[in-house]
Design a protein around this motif. Structure first.
Motif, PDB file in Angstrom:
ATOM      1  N   GLY A   1       0.811  -1.210   0.000  1.00  0.00           N
ATOM      2  CA  GLY A   1       0.000   0.000   0.000  1.00  0.00           C
ATOM      3  C   GLY A   1       0.841   1.254   0.000  1.00  0.00           C
ATOM      4  N   ASP A   2       0.261   2.340  -0.509  1.00  0.00           N
ATOM      5  CA  ASP A   2       0.951   3.632  -0.580  1.00  0.00           C
ATOM      6  C   ASP A   2       0.341   4.677   0.347  1.00  0.00           C
ATOM      7  OD1 ASP A   2       2.813   2.934  -2.720  1.00  0.00           O
ATOM      8  OD2 ASP A   2       1.041   2.871  -4.001  1.00  0.00           O
ATOM      9  N   PHE A   3      -0.951   4.523   0.659  1.00  0.00           N
ATOM     10  CA  PHE A   3      -1.603   5.465   1.565  1.00  0.00           C
ATOM     11  C   PHE A   3      -2.839   4.802   2.161  1.00  0.00           C
ATOM     12  CE2 PHE A   3      -3.515   6.186  -2.583  1.00  0.00           C
ATOM     13  CZ  PHE A   3      -4.862   6.351  -2.327  1.00  0.00           C
ATOM     14  N   ALA A   4      -3.376   5.414   3.190  1.00  0.00           N
ATOM     15  CA  ALA A   4      -4.561   4.876   3.853  1.00  0.00           C
ATOM     16  C   ALA A   4      -5.576   5.993   4.066  1.00  0.00           C
ATOM     17  CB  ALA A   4      -4.187   4.238   5.184  1.00  0.00           C
ATOM     18  N   LEU A   5      -6.830   5.611   4.118  1.00  0.00           N
ATOM     19  CA  LEU A   5      -7.927   6.564   4.291  1.00  0.00           C
ATOM     20  C   LEU A   5      -8.904   6.027   5.327  1.00  0.00           C
ATOM     21  CD1 LEU A   5      -8.573   7.109   0.508  1.00  0.00           C
ATOM     22  CD2 LEU A   5      -7.883   8.936   2.046  1.00  0.00           C
ATOM     23  N   LYS A   6      -9.475   6.928   6.101  1.00  0.00           N
ATOM     24  CA  LYS A   6     -10.499   6.519   7.054  1.00  0.00           C
ATOM     25  C   LYS A   6     -11.866   6.678   6.411  1.00  0.00           C
ATOM     26  CE  LYS A   6     -11.812   6.729  11.888  1.00  0.00           C
ATOM     27  NZ  LYS A   6     -11.494   7.270  13.229  1.00  0.00           N
ATOM     28  N   CYS A   7     -12.695   5.647   6.530  1.00  0.00           N
ATOM     29  CA  CYS A   7     -13.989   5.629   5.844  1.00  0.00           C
ATOM     30  C   CYS A   7     -15.099   6.252   6.681  1.00  0.00           C
ATOM     31  CB  CYS A   7     -14.381   4.196   5.503  1.00  0.00           C
ATOM     32  SG  CYS A   7     -13.295   3.435   4.320  1.00  0.00           S
ATOM     33  N   LYS A   8     -16.021   6.884   5.983  1.00  0.00           N
ATOM     34  CA  LYS A   8     -17.196   7.465   6.628  1.00  0.00           C
ATOM     35  C   LYS A   8     -18.415   7.088   5.811  1.00  0.00           C
ATOM     36  CE  LYS A   8     -19.263  11.817   8.194  1.00  0.00           C
ATOM     37  NZ  LYS A   8     -19.100  13.293   8.271  1.00  0.00           N
ATOM     38  N   GLY A   9     -19.371   6.406   6.436  1.00  0.00           N
ATOM     39  CA  GLY A   9     -20.579   6.026   5.725  1.00  0.00           C
ATOM     40  C   GLY A   9     -20.692   4.525   5.558  1.00  0.00           C
TER      41      GLY A   9
ATOM     42  N   ARG B   1     -17.675  -5.506   2.837  1.00  0.00           N
ATOM     43  CA  ARG B   1     -17.032  -5.646   4.145  1.00  0.00           C
ATOM     44  C   ARG B   1     -16.159  -4.439   4.480  1.00  0.00           C
ATOM     45  NH1 ARG B   1     -17.579 -11.268   5.122  1.00  0.00           N
ATOM     46  NH2 ARG B   1     -15.842 -11.447   6.563  1.00  0.00           N
ATOM     47  N   ILE B   2     -16.617  -3.259   4.058  1.00  0.00           N
ATOM     48  CA  ILE B   2     -15.970  -2.000   4.400  1.00  0.00           C
ATOM     49  C   ILE B   2     -16.987  -1.183   5.191  1.00  0.00           C
ATOM     50  CG2 ILE B   2     -14.897   0.111   3.534  1.00  0.00           C
ATOM     51  CD1 ILE B   2     -14.112  -1.438   1.026  1.00  0.00           C
ATOM     52  N   TYR B   3     -16.664  -0.905   6.441  1.00  0.00           N
ATOM     53  CA  TYR B   3     -17.631  -0.310   7.345  1.00  0.00           C
ATOM     54  C   TYR B   3     -17.208   1.087   7.800  1.00  0.00           C
ATOM     55  CZ  TYR B   3     -19.091  -5.190   7.516  1.00  0.00           C
ATOM     56  OH  TYR B   3     -19.480  -6.455   7.169  1.00  0.00           O
ATOM     57  N   ASP B   4     -18.176   1.828   8.298  1.00  0.00           N
ATOM     58  CA  ASP B   4     -17.916   3.171   8.826  1.00  0.00           C
ATOM     59  C   ASP B   4     -16.832   3.106   9.903  1.00  0.00           C
ATOM     60  OD1 ASP B   4     -18.496   5.972   9.113  1.00  0.00           O
ATOM     61  OD2 ASP B   4     -19.513   5.493  10.983  1.00  0.00           O
ATOM     62  N   GLY B   5     -15.802   3.918   9.746  1.00  0.00           N
ATOM     63  CA  GLY B   5     -14.711   3.930  10.710  1.00  0.00           C
ATOM     64  C   GLY B   5     -13.524   3.073  10.328  1.00  0.00           C
ATOM     65  N   ASP B   6     -13.683   2.197   9.328  1.00  0.00           N
ATOM     66  CA  ASP B   6     -12.567   1.372   8.877  1.00  0.00           C
ATOM     67  C   ASP B   6     -11.485   2.235   8.231  1.00  0.00           C
ATOM     68  OD1 ASP B   6     -13.843  -0.894   9.701  1.00  0.00           O
ATOM     69  OD2 ASP B   6     -14.193  -1.715   7.701  1.00  0.00           O
ATOM     70  N   ILE B   7     -10.278   1.754   8.281  1.00  0.00           N
ATOM     71  CA  ILE B   7      -9.181   2.368   7.531  1.00  0.00           C
ATOM     72  C   ILE B   7      -8.912   1.497   6.313  1.00  0.00           C
ATOM     73  CG2 ILE B   7      -6.713   2.920   7.546  1.00  0.00           C
ATOM     74  CD1 ILE B   7      -7.017   3.605  10.507  1.00  0.00           C
ATOM     75  N   VAL B   8      -8.967   2.093   5.133  1.00  0.00           N
ATOM     76  CA  VAL B   8      -8.737   1.365   3.891  1.00  0.00           C
ATOM     77  C   VAL B   8      -7.339   1.669   3.385  1.00  0.00           C
ATOM     78  CG1 VAL B   8      -9.470   1.046   1.495  1.00  0.00           C
ATOM     79  CG2 VAL B   8     -11.174   1.367   3.280  1.00  0.00           C
ATOM     80  N   VAL B   9      -6.575   0.616   3.154  1.00  0.00           N
ATOM     81  CA  VAL B   9      -5.227   0.759   2.612  1.00  0.00           C
ATOM     82  C   VAL B   9      -5.310   0.703   1.090  1.00  0.00           C
ATOM     83  CG1 VAL B   9      -2.904  -0.223   2.526  1.00  0.00           C
ATOM     84  CG2 VAL B   9      -4.244  -0.328   4.651  1.00  0.00           C
ATOM     85  N   CYS B  10      -4.650   1.656   0.419  1.00  0.00           N
ATOM     86  CA  CYS B  10      -4.782   1.790  -1.027  1.00  0.00           C
ATOM     87  C   CYS B  10      -3.412   1.854  -1.711  1.00  0.00           C
ATOM     88  CB  CYS B  10      -5.553   3.059  -1.386  1.00  0.00           C
ATOM     89  SG  CYS B  10      -7.165   3.192  -0.566  1.00  0.00           S
ATOM     90  N   ARG B  11      -3.408   1.455  -2.968  1.00  0.00           N
ATOM     91  CA  ARG B  11      -2.219   1.591  -3.805  1.00  0.00           C
ATOM     92  C   ARG B  11      -2.475   2.685  -4.831  1.00  0.00           C
ATOM     93  NH1 ARG B  11      -1.350  -3.629  -5.751  1.00  0.00           N
ATOM     94  NH2 ARG B  11      -2.836  -3.251  -7.435  1.00  0.00           N
ATOM     95  N   LYS B  12      -1.498   3.575  -5.008  1.00  0.00           N
ATOM     96  CA  LYS B  12      -1.640   4.633  -5.999  1.00  0.00           C
ATOM     97  C   LYS B  12      -1.671   4.042  -7.403  1.00  0.00           C
ATOM     98  CE  LYS B  12       0.769   8.313  -3.455  1.00  0.00           C
ATOM     99  NZ  LYS B  12       1.967   9.194  -3.459  1.00  0.00           N
TER     100      LYS B  12
END
Length: 217
Positions: A123-131, A138-149
């Protein structure tokens, strides 16, 4: 549900034939049906990873790891059906601002925070999810999603998408003939977003979602 049940359920959700899945993983359709019908009782872990990729999901979902207790997981490892993830190396990635798992929200910004990832996760960055628009993935409110650019994804993959000055997390589809981009939620309570060539908006893919980190409460 068993591994077989999850394989069949996910294939049908995507509208794929057994032959199409087989082509993606180098197996014939008969073998895929045997996996789904439980004729091959223990699906080899070596094929679980390509199957997960072909079905736009994760090995964890197909194996049902979240449904297993610690004793069962240890037994699976002992029997050689799963391989524990090596945590021998880690790297830091920036934790950016909140991303919408619902309606698009203002563009993400750096928070100045970082999280540690295993080197096994590229992964290159992470984001906190809302909604809650991606709960069926299986992605829930408050989860941190790891992403690749990356600026492109395959149809059906979960992408971080910039729409003018707003950013959202959705399954992304691009139909070249119709010049239509579709951002599809994983929750029937939310509507998909369709963007055509006639819409005067800037649409860009910022990255692909790889995995989630969930806080234990």
């Amino acid at each position: 549900m068993t591994v077989s049940d999850r394989l069949k359920k996910r294939r049908l959700e995507l509208g794929l034939s057994a032959a199409q899945v087989g082509e993606r993983v180098g197996k014939n359709k008969t073998t895929i049906y045997r996996y789904e019908n439980g004729e091959i009782e223990k699906v080899p872990y070596s094929i679980i990873v390509p199957l997960a990729k072909a079905l736009h999901t994760t090995p964890e979902y197909l194996m049902g790891w979240e449904e297993q207790n610690d004793d069962v997981m240890r037994q699976l490892e002992k029997d050689g059906h799963i391989t524990p993830l090596s945590l021998s190396g880690t790297h830091k990635v920036p934790l950016l601002g909140t991303i919408a798992c619902g309606n698009p929200i203002e563009a993400i910004e750096r928070t100045g925070e970082f999280i540690d990832l295993s080197d096994a996760i590229k992964g290159d960055f992470a984001l906190k999810c809302k909604g809650n628009s991606m709960v069926n993935a299986r992605i829930y409110d408050g989860d941190i999603v790891v992403c690749r650019k990356q600026d492109m994804v395959q149809n059906g993959e979960i992408a971080v998408v910039l729409i003018d000055n707003d950013v959202t997390l959705k399954r992304f589809y691009w139909y070249e003939d119709a010049k239509v981009a579709i951002l599809r939620p994983e929750n029937p309570d939310y509507k998909e977003i369709q963007i055509t060539a006639e819409d005067t908006v800037d649409v860009r893919i910022l990255g692909k979602a790889l995995t989630t980190i969930r806080e234990v409460k």
